[in-house]
Design a protein around this motif. Sequence first.
Motif: not given
Length: 185
Positions: A70-86
């Motif tokens: 699992s990545p050890r640095e923050l992934t840009p945009g990962a915190d843009d969560l949307r209903v319906g996503q996995s």
Amino acid sequence: MAGRLPAAWGADVDDLLRDHPADALVEQPAYSMTRAVSVDAPPDLTWRWLCQTAVAPYSYDLVDNLGRRSPRELTPGADDLRVGQSMLIIFDLVSVDPGRQWTGITRPSLVSRLVGPVSVTYAVQPAAAGTSRLVARMVAREQGLGGLLWARGLAWGDLVMMRKQLLTLKELAERDARRAGRRAG
């Protein structure tokens, strides 16, 4: 610590009594599991690390990430969560309150058709002086002998995996808080 294994780990009385969106997604009777950890990092940073679960599971990578770390640095945009996503491969998001919680329910599968849905809420709660609390609530159907055995087996397996996940997210958020000089105290 309040509560008993395998239903609770790291959870205090408030964590156990607090309502979470996952509680309303599984029909009764249901078995509720609550896991929690205090994080020496501000809520916004803890939230960003929690959202990384859209990218990878952050548990035992050999078991639940096909051996990929699992990545050890923050992934840009990962915190843009949307209903319906996995999320975490098996959950579809049904609600998101940015900075506070995300809730999902298992995707339709043979297992969920046999034993019913499993819901989960991950929440970040502000704590004292720039720290936070990471709380996860999972709810499974406990109807009939099959459902009862499934829920109890899930509770023990989830305890092992989610404990590792929460401790890994805690470690990474605290590391980044130290790097940024945002450590409480």
